[in-house]
Design a protein around this motif. Structure first.
Motif, short mmCIF file in Angstrom:
data_model
loop_
_atom_site.label_atom_id
_atom_site.label_comp_id
_atom_site.label_asym_id
_atom_site.label_seq_id
_atom_site.Cartn_x
_atom_site.Cartn_y
_atom_site.Cartn_z
N HIS A 161 -29.47 63.21 33.59
CA HIS A 161 -27.40 63.88 33.27
C HIS A 161 -27.99 61.80 33.01
CE1 HIS A 161 -24.08 64.31 35.08
NE2 HIS A 161 -23.87 62.98 35.70
N ILE A 162 -26.46 61.31 32.90
CA ILE A 162 -26.06 59.63 32.18
C ILE A 162 -24.62 60.36 32.94
CG2 ILE A 162 -26.01 58.02 31.27
CD1 ILE A 162 -27.34 59.31 28.64
N ALA A 163 -24.68 59.48 34.10
CA ALA A 163 -23.46 59.42 34.89
C ALA A 163 -22.34 58.46 34.79
CB ALA A 163 -24.24 59.29 36.01
N CYS A 164 -21.53 59.15 35.10
CA CYS A 164 -20.13 58.32 34.64
C CYS A 164 -20.36 57.03 34.57
CB CYS A 164 -19.16 58.73 35.99
SG CYS A 164 -16.70 58.20 35.61
N LYS A 165 -20.09 55.76 34.65
CA LYS A 165 -20.03 54.13 34.72
C LYS A 165 -21.67 54.21 34.78
CE LYS A 165 -16.84 53.88 36.79
NZ LYS A 165 -15.12 53.08 35.54
N ALA A 166 -22.55 55.19 34.78
CA ALA A 166 -23.86 54.74 33.88
C ALA A 166 -24.17 54.18 32.21
CB ALA A 166 -24.88 55.70 34.37
N GLY A 167 -23.02 55.16 31.72
CA GLY A 167 -23.10 54.95 30.65
C GLY A 167 -21.83 53.67 29.68
N THR A 168 -21.75 52.88 30.51
CA THR A 168 -21.29 51.53 30.46
C THR A 168 -22.00 50.74 29.83
OG1 THR A 168 -19.95 51.78 32.63
CG2 THR A 168 -20.23 49.40 31.31
N ARG A 169 -23.03 50.41 29.79
CA ARG A 169 -24.10 49.82 29.05
C ARG A 169 -24.08 50.38 27.82
NH1 ARG A 169 -29.59 50.72 28.87
NH2 ARG A 169 -30.48 52.93 29.83
N TYR A 170 -23.80 51.41 27.35
CA TYR A 170 -24.13 51.91 26.47
C TYR A 170 -22.71 51.67 24.71
CZ TYR A 170 -28.43 54.92 27.86
OH TYR A 170 -29.31 55.15 27.80
N TYR A 171 -21.64 51.34 25.57
CA TYR A 171 -20.55 51.28 25.41
C TYR A 171 -20.42 49.82 25.26
CZ TYR A 171 -15.63 50.11 25.18
OH TYR A 171 -13.99 49.31 25.34
N LEU A 172 -21.05 49.00 25.77
CA LEU A 172 -21.22 47.65 25.95
C LEU A 172 -22.30 46.93 24.91
CD1 LEU A 172 -20.18 46.35 29.36
CD2 LEU A 172 -18.29 46.75 27.78
N SER A 173 -23.22 47.59 24.68
CA SER A 173 -24.13 47.18 23.17
C SER A 173 -23.77 47.33 22.10
CB SER A 173 -25.22 48.43 24.10
OG SER A 173 -26.00 48.25 22.42
N PRO A 174 -24.27 45.76 21.59
CA PRO A 174 -24.57 45.94 20.11
C PRO A 174 -25.02 46.82 19.23
CG PRO A 174 -25.55 44.09 20.98
CD PRO A 174 -25.25 45.33 21.88
N ASP A 175 -26.24 47.26 19.91
CA ASP A 175 -26.98 48.19 18.74
C ASP A 175 -25.78 48.75 18.14
OD1 ASP A 175 -28.75 46.77 20.11
OD2 ASP A 175 -29.62 47.81 21.16
N PRO A 176 -26.45 49.46 17.26
CA PRO A 176 -25.73 50.81 16.10
C PRO A 176 -25.36 51.85 17.32
CG PRO A 176 -27.18 49.99 14.67
CD PRO A 176 -27.17 48.90 16.90
N ASN A 177 -24.25 53.15 16.78
CA ASN A 177 -24.87 54.17 18.05
C ASN A 177 -25.96 54.62 17.43
OD1 ASN A 177 -22.27 53.49 18.54
ND2 ASN A 177 -21.19 55.34 17.77
N PRO A 178 -26.68 55.56 18.73
CA PRO A 178 -28.50 56.52 18.35
C PRO A 178 -28.01 57.51 17.33
CG PRO A 178 -27.51 56.66 20.71
CD PRO A 178 -27.22 55.38 20.01
N ASN A 179 -26.85 58.33 17.18
CA ASN A 179 -26.61 59.61 16.93
C ASN A 179 -25.14 59.50 15.89
OD1 ASN A 179 -27.43 60.99 19.04
ND2 ASN A 179 -26.15 60.89 19.90
N LEU A 180 -25.47 59.71 14.63
CA LEU A 180 -24.76 59.49 13.45
C LEU A 180 -23.82 60.28 13.50
CD1 LEU A 180 -24.42 57.24 11.81
CD2 LEU A 180 -26.01 59.23 10.02
#
Length: 496
Positions: free
Chosen positions: A432-451
């Protein structure tokens, strides 16, 4: 001082016509090669599978998505699973979902014959929506118009499969009317009934019967849903333009689906009361005026409804307002040639207005008509060319040399504002990825992992620049109502 040059009045129309032709036919950014409209069509339909809510079926082609929101409706003791997430969040907003369904159906009705092997996938995309719309309208004089608390949802960056935000279901009823969302839902059900008329007559009849009862509810208990449910639906999909246009829109589609005179009489009787002539150059989830005029004009163009001539005249005015070189305060074109209207997510305007250009050009071409715009006129071929210019811009003929459809072309957005696309999939990250745990993915400069193949984003700004970045949601967020009219456009240009 030299005197100003004076042009004789007789040359002005010719000059304006030349300017219009140049603007329509000379693309500001040259295309390196022709586009594969068939590939783009396939991907534009595939996008809808990535937006599915509820139980994912075995034939699902977007494999990184799983079941989500399986308890929707539980707070009211009803089953509201299914349907689509409208954009990059995890709320099911009924107003844009119904509009998406109407435009997907219209795409199939007018251009299904051009879809080849993709027609079945397009019909399946419609049915995923209508199965849900039948659920939300199952209780008489009630329409469930939203599932999910938008403020709770927008406070998290979470996969739909992990959602632990509030899944509150909101409804309109006799005491809390919502003629706008109910009228659009009636339009969607009626339009879809035409899609299934020959494919599944029993299902088609169910859709049309439900459209009739939902429209009666919308018309009898009049009011805007954003007045009844303001705290839940505003500012997200607040009704800014009133519910009147949705009543005419619903009646227009019911007339097209049922061929009953009562709906034409309703339109004629309520035309002035419901403001049919207002906002002529708007068309989208909130404002249906231009769509009403174009839809009804088909009968006028075919000589079947002279008493509705005013709708065709307004449709002509709407088309003229879109033509480059004709000044209109609400319509601009970027230096690269993209149609632009003020507000967020500009591609919703590009695809919806281009769809109307194409549909109208087909309607008037059958009777060899042109659109009169003052001292010039536009031919059906010119309208098609303008629509094609917009589609080609989306697919890569633009100053950024970027396709704004994910997965199409050599270069496209990689960091779209979309939770499921930007977070690791359940298959790759079962925990499980919790509510605020996703923030680092939101702010990441990396491309989205799922196209999210086929997703068309909000698009560049007025200077043709595009920040490929999740926080710039107005530019980088895809929506179902961007793709729905594009399906029809791509089908036509693939066949022609």
């Amino acid at each position: 001082m030299a005197p100003k040059a004076h042009r004789s009045p007789s040359t002005l129309p010719e000059l304006r016509q030349l300017i219009l032709v140049l603007l329509l036919f000379v693309a500001p950014v040259a295309s390196n090669a022709g586009h594969d409209y068939g590939d783009a069509l396939r991907k534009s339909i595939l996008f809808f599978e990535g937006q599915r809510s509820g139980k994912i079926q075995a034939d699902q082609r977007v494999k990184w998505r799983r079941d989500s929101a399986m308890k929707d409706g539980a707070d009211h003791g009803v089953d509201l699973t299914g349907g689509y997430y409208d954009a990059g969040d995890n709320v099911k907003f009924g107003f844009p979902m119904a509009f998406t369904t109407t435009l997907l159906s219209w795409s199939v009705i007018d251009f299904g014959k051009n879809m080849g092997p993709e027609l079945n996938n397009a019909v399946n995309a419609v049915k995923w929506a209508t199965d849900y719309l039948l659920k939300v309208t199952a209780i008489p004089d009630t329409v469930f118009v939203q599932v999910g608390d938008a403020f709770s949802d927008h406070n998290c960056w979470e996969r739909p499969e992990d959602m632990d935000t509030l899944r509150t279901a909101y409804k309109v009823d006799r005491a809390h009317p919502g003629s706008d969302v109910a009228g659009e839902t009636a339009a969607a059900l009626a339009a879809a009934s035409i899609v299934f008329r020959s494919r599944d007559p029993a299902y088609s009849s169910l859709l049309l019967d439900r459209a009739v009862t939902v429209f009666e509810f919308a018309d009898t208990y009049r009011g805007a849903y954003s007045s009844s449910l303001r705290k839940a639906v505003c500012p997200f999909y607040c009704d800014f333009d009133g519910y009147q246009d949705e009543l005419l829109w619903g009646a227009a589609w019911l007339h097209k689906a049922s061929r009953k005179r009562e709906y034409r009489e309703y339109i004629m009787k309520n035309e002035e009361i419901l403001g049919a002539g207002e906002s002529i150059n708007e068309f989208g989830w909130d404002n249906k005026h231009a769509g009403i005029n174009v839809l009804i004009s088909k009968e006028v163009a075919m000589g079947k409804a002279d008493n509705l001539l005013a709708f065709k005249q307004r449709a002509d005015n709407f088309i003229c307002s879109l033509l480059p070189g004709i000044s209109h305060p609400q319509i601009q074109y970027s230096p690269g040639g993209l149609l632009f209207k003020v507000g967020g997510s500009n591609m919703q305007h590009v695809t919806a207005l281009s769809f109307l250009l194409l549909a109208y050009s087909n309607y008037i071409s059958h009777s060899n008509q042109h659109v009169p715009c003052g001292q010039i006129s536009a031919s059906p071929a010119q309208l098609k060319q303008l629509a094609k210019r917009q589609v080609d811009y989306i697919l890569g003929d633009n100053p950024m040399k970027m396709s704004y459809m994910v997965g199409y072309g050599a270069r496209y957005p990689l960091r779209i504002h979309h939770r499921a696309s930007s977070l690791p999939s359940v298959g790759a990250h079962p925990a499980h990825i919790a509510c605020k745990a996703g923030t680092r993915y939101y702010l990441s400069p990396d491309p989205n992992p799922n196209l999210l193949v086929g997703a068309v984003v909000g698009g560049p700004n007025t200077t043709d620049n595009f920040p490929d970045s999740r926080p710039y949601f107005q530019e980088s967020e895809p929506t179902t109502y961007i793709n729905a009219p594009l399906v029809g456009l791509l089908a036509y240009f693939w066949a022609h």
